[in-house]
Design a protein around this motif. Structure first.
Motif, PDB file in Angstrom:
ATOM      1  N   LEU A  43      45.236  43.350  30.322  1.00 50.66           N
ATOM      2  CA  LEU A  43      45.160  43.618  31.755  1.00 50.66           C
ATOM      3  C   LEU A  43      44.502  44.971  32.013  1.00 50.66           C
ATOM      4  O   LEU A  43      44.598  45.890  31.187  1.00 50.66           O
ATOM      5  N   PRO A  44      43.848  45.114  33.160  1.00 52.46           N
ATOM      6  CA  PRO A  44      43.208  46.397  33.469  1.00 52.46           C
ATOM      7  C   PRO A  44      44.249  47.456  33.797  1.00 52.46           C
ATOM      8  O   PRO A  44      45.196  47.209  34.535  1.00 52.46           O
ATOM      9  N   ARG A  45      44.058  48.635  33.237  1.00 53.47           N
ATOM     10  CA  ARG A  45      44.893  49.786  33.582  1.00 53.47           C
ATOM     11  C   ARG A  45      43.968  50.874  34.135  1.00 53.47           C
ATOM     12  O   ARG A  45      43.801  50.984  35.335  1.00 53.47           O
ATOM     13  N   ALA A  46      43.348  51.667  33.239  1.00 53.00           N
ATOM     14  CA  ALA A  46      42.329  52.607  33.705  1.00 53.00           C
ATOM     15  C   ALA A  46      41.138  51.825  34.256  1.00 53.00           C
ATOM     16  O   ALA A  46      40.826  50.728  33.785  1.00 53.00           O
ATOM     17  N   VAL A  47      40.481  52.380  35.267  1.00 52.43           N
ATOM     18  CA  VAL A  47      39.322  51.695  35.860  1.00 52.43           C
ATOM     19  C   VAL A  47      38.119  52.612  36.044  1.00 52.43           C
ATOM     20  O   VAL A  47      37.029  52.129  36.327  1.00 52.43           O
ATOM     21  N   HIS A  48      38.278  53.918  35.896  1.00 53.59           N
ATOM     22  CA  HIS A  48      37.203  54.859  36.246  1.00 53.59           C
ATOM     23  C   HIS A  48      36.884  55.799  35.092  1.00 53.59           C
ATOM     24  O   HIS A  48      37.775  56.248  34.370  1.00 53.59           O
ATOM     25  N   ASN A 102      27.686  60.008  38.302  1.00 51.84           N
ATOM     26  CA  ASN A 102      28.955  60.725  38.262  1.00 51.84           C
ATOM     27  C   ASN A 102      30.152  59.792  38.149  1.00 51.84           C
ATOM     28  O   ASN A 102      31.181  60.173  37.585  1.00 51.84           O
ATOM     29  N   ASP A 103      30.041  58.573  38.667  1.00 56.61           N
ATOM     30  CA  ASP A 103      31.198  57.681  38.713  1.00 56.61           C
ATOM     31  C   ASP A 103      30.827  56.279  38.252  1.00 56.61           C
ATOM     32  O   ASP A 103      29.822  55.718  38.700  1.00 56.61           O
ATOM     33  N   TYR A 104      31.676  55.740  37.378  1.00 52.91           N
ATOM     34  CA  TYR A 104      31.545  54.358  36.921  1.00 52.91           C
ATOM     35  C   TYR A 104      32.920  53.703  36.960  1.00 52.91           C
ATOM     36  O   TYR A 104      33.938  54.346  36.658  1.00 52.91           O
ATOM     37  N   PHE A 105      32.931  52.419  37.302  1.00 53.21           N
ATOM     38  CA  PHE A 105      34.160  51.635  37.212  1.00 53.21           C
ATOM     39  C   PHE A 105      33.950  50.519  36.192  1.00 53.21           C
ATOM     40  O   PHE A 105      32.821  50.048  35.983  1.00 53.21           O
ATOM     41  N   PHE A 106      35.022  50.118  35.538  1.00 54.41           N
ATOM     42  CA  PHE A 106      34.930  49.180  34.419  1.00 54.41           C
ATOM     43  C   PHE A 106      36.183  48.324  34.367  1.00 54.41           C
ATOM     44  O   PHE A 106      37.159  48.554  35.090  1.00 54.41           O
ATOM     45  N   TYR A 107      36.155  47.358  33.473  1.00 54.38           N
ATOM     46  CA  TYR A 107      37.290  46.471  33.242  1.00 54.38           C
ATOM     47  C   TYR A 107      37.847  46.826  31.866  1.00 54.38           C
ATOM     48  O   TYR A 107      37.187  46.623  30.843  1.00 54.38           O
ATOM     49  N   GLN A 108      39.055  47.382  31.836  1.00 56.07           N
ATOM     50  CA  GLN A 108      39.549  47.992  30.595  1.00 56.07           C
ATOM     51  C   GLN A 108      39.581  47.042  29.397  1.00 56.07           C
ATOM     52  O   GLN A 108      39.202  47.458  28.294  1.00 56.07           O
ATOM     53  N   PRO A 109      40.024  45.794  29.521  1.00 58.24           N
ATOM     54  CA  PRO A 109      39.985  44.933  28.326  1.00 58.24           C
ATOM     55  C   PRO A 109      38.586  44.818  27.725  1.00 58.24           C
ATOM     56  O   PRO A 109      38.431  44.783  26.503  1.00 58.24           O
TER      57      PRO A 109
END
Length: 518
Positions: A43-48, A102-109
């Motif tokens: 499951l996603p936890r951190a996203v940034h 400066n900013d990226y979002f991702f899917y932790q798995p």
């Protein structure tokens, strides 16, 4: 396994532990990684993450693999009680001095899986998944790890340990290391969903021209219920809702309650709920980051409210700071005293950003309408006076440790221009020690000093590297002709003359072994 010895044992293979293992293996070290789970957390936890993390991925040759798994975004927007903007930390249209957005979002798995896949490039890495660390003992030469996999016990021998085993760190608890409480603890509901169309927002005022709400992390500082809405990888979106006094955590995760909270943003928008879970947002920092041959990193060492998206970034900075120092010690080039600089550098760095996040959390979590209105007026006045910036501006320079801290620019993150052929600076010069000279005359003056340096240093003439003048401008702005860059891309120090003296200061700061220093 008990007959095998490794340079480094890494406890935990989340994003921070996996990056640590990639960094250590890339530095030529043998690595044992222990993780309780069979695979990446589902499951996603951190996203940034930010540009500095992308630069670290670049340093281990994973940037081209990980960049497609990132969603580049445009910063942060804070909305007041009256649905008007009170703080804009946006980057749309701004230059990218560090080479990455400066900013990226991702899917932790997905991120975890790609970082783990990166370890398969190295023969000197052993990953023991579904394996529990049950205990450990230290002595003067290393650490013995006691392991359990499905009831089968074993031991492993490592020279040093990096504990990346999370907020409930077994290693930290075993060592009896206390946490310094920054007195912020608020319960929040975190919701992730796949969304088939743009998220809806209420009518907002004062949104800067060109700012795209779908590309921003939007913090609704509404005393009725503070909330955050952030973009994610692909069609994934995240919401974070503050729980109000008296609300029950179990009740708030019920599907009908979650649906009601999401309805203002997703009315009529097809979506699929991925998860809903409650968390306590904390501000905590370990009192000690090192115990003999064991180091804490990531959430094991510190926990931050997520309001600037720096939690995982802190951990990745930790291991980037530590691994190059361990490589010098393990390679017999530096004395173990060098490793004392880890907490000296990282603790104030983390503390400054966690403190900023706690302060933001306090104004974000304001539930009194009168005080919220006063907050909004004060923050708008600050914005009018120019006291704004981006999240990157929150990251301070190192002021002590392996830095020549009385020189201009020391401890800053160094710029990374894109060169004329499209290549980034670090890819062209390598990510080790680099002495950048402002022009050919300065480079010629430094050549003999670099050749005599006790550590390997790459000499770079800023006029021949093919950038757009960024390097020369950086040096001129600090009144310097030379800048010495560390392997983690922070500035050791600068000089207007005498590069040999700057390198000599480096030798002393690194606690080089006598045979090496000679």
């Amino acid at each position: 396994m008990s007959s095998v010895s490794y340079d480094i044992g890494i406890i935990g293979c989340g994003p921070v532990g996996a990056l640590a293992a990639n960094l250590a293996a890339a530095a030529g070290l043998s690595v044992l990684v222990i993780d309780r789970a069979e695979g990446p957390h589902p499951l996603p936890r951190a996203v940034h993450l930010d540009h500095e993390m992308m630069r670290l991925f670049q340093s281990v040759g994973l940037d081209t693999v990980l960049a497609p798994a990132m969603r580049e975004t445009e910063g942060h927007l804070h909305i007041g009680a009256d649905h008007g903007v009170i703080r804009y930390m946006g980057t749309a249209g701004r230059p990218k001095p560090f080479g990455w957005a400066n900013d990226y979002f991702f899917y932790q798995p997905e991120l975890e899986a790609l970082l783990r896949d990166g370890l398969t490039r190295f023969d000197a890495v052993t990953l023991c998944a579904a394996t529990e660390l049950t205990g450990f003992e230290q002595d003067g030469a290393g650490v013995t790890l006691h392991l359990d996999r499905d009831g089968v016990t074993d031991t492993a021998r490592v020279r040093w340990v990096i504990a990346c085993d999370g907020a409930r760190s077994m290693v930290r608890k075993t060592l009896g290391i206390a946490l310094d409480d920054l007195h912020f603890e608020e319960p929040w509901l975190v919701v992730d969903a796949e969304v088939a169309a743009p998220v809806r927002f209420p009518a907002l005022t004062g949104v800067p021209a060109g700012a795209d709400l779908q590309q921003l992390s939007v913090m609704m500082c509404d005393p009725a219920r503070p909330a955050t809405i952030v973009p994610g990888r692909g069609d994934i979106r995240r919401w974070e809702f503050m729980l109000l006094p008296g609300e029950d955590e179990a009740t708030m995760t019920r599907p009908e309650v979650v649906a009601d909270l999401l309805s203002p943003y997703l009315d009529g928008v097809p979506h699929r709920l991925l998860r809903a879970a409650t968390y306590q947002f904390h501000g905590l920092i370990a009192e000690r980051w090192r115990d003999g041959r064991v180091f804490l990193a990531g959430d094991a060492a510190h926990q931050t409210p997520p309001f600037f998206g720096q939690g995982m970034c802190h951990g990745m900075r930790d291991v980037a700071n530590l691994v190059w120092k361990l490589a010098l010690v393990i390679g017999g080039r530096a004395e173990p005293d060098l490793l004392d600089s880890y907490q000296v550098e990282r603790d104030p760095h983390v503390r400054a950003v966690v403190t900023a996040a706690v302060e933001a959390g306090r104004y974000i979590c304001e539930l009194d309408p009168t005080r919220a209105a006063e907050r909004d007026a004060a923050m708008r006045e600050r914005a009018r006076s120019g006291q704004t910036g981006t999240a990157a501006d929150l990251i301070p320079a190192y002021r002590a440790g392996v830095v020549a801290n009385d020189t201009a620019g020391a401890g800053e993150r160094f710029v990374q221009p894109r060169l004329g052929d499209g290549e980034l600076l670090d890819s062209a010069t390598g990510s080790g020690w680099r002495l950048i000279a402002i022009d050919r005359a300065a480079a010629d003056a430094a050549r003999s000093a670099v050749a005599a340096a006790a550590v390997s240093v790459t000499l770079v003439d800023a006029t021949t590297i093919g950038d757009d003048g960024t390097l020369r401008h950086w040096l001129q702005a600090r009144g310097s002709r030379f800048v010495l860059i560390r392997p983690d891309a922070y500035v050791f120090g600068t000089a207007d003359a005498e590069p040999a003296a700057l390198l000599e200061r480096l030798h002393r700061a690194l606690h080089l072994c006598p045979a090496v220093a000679a």
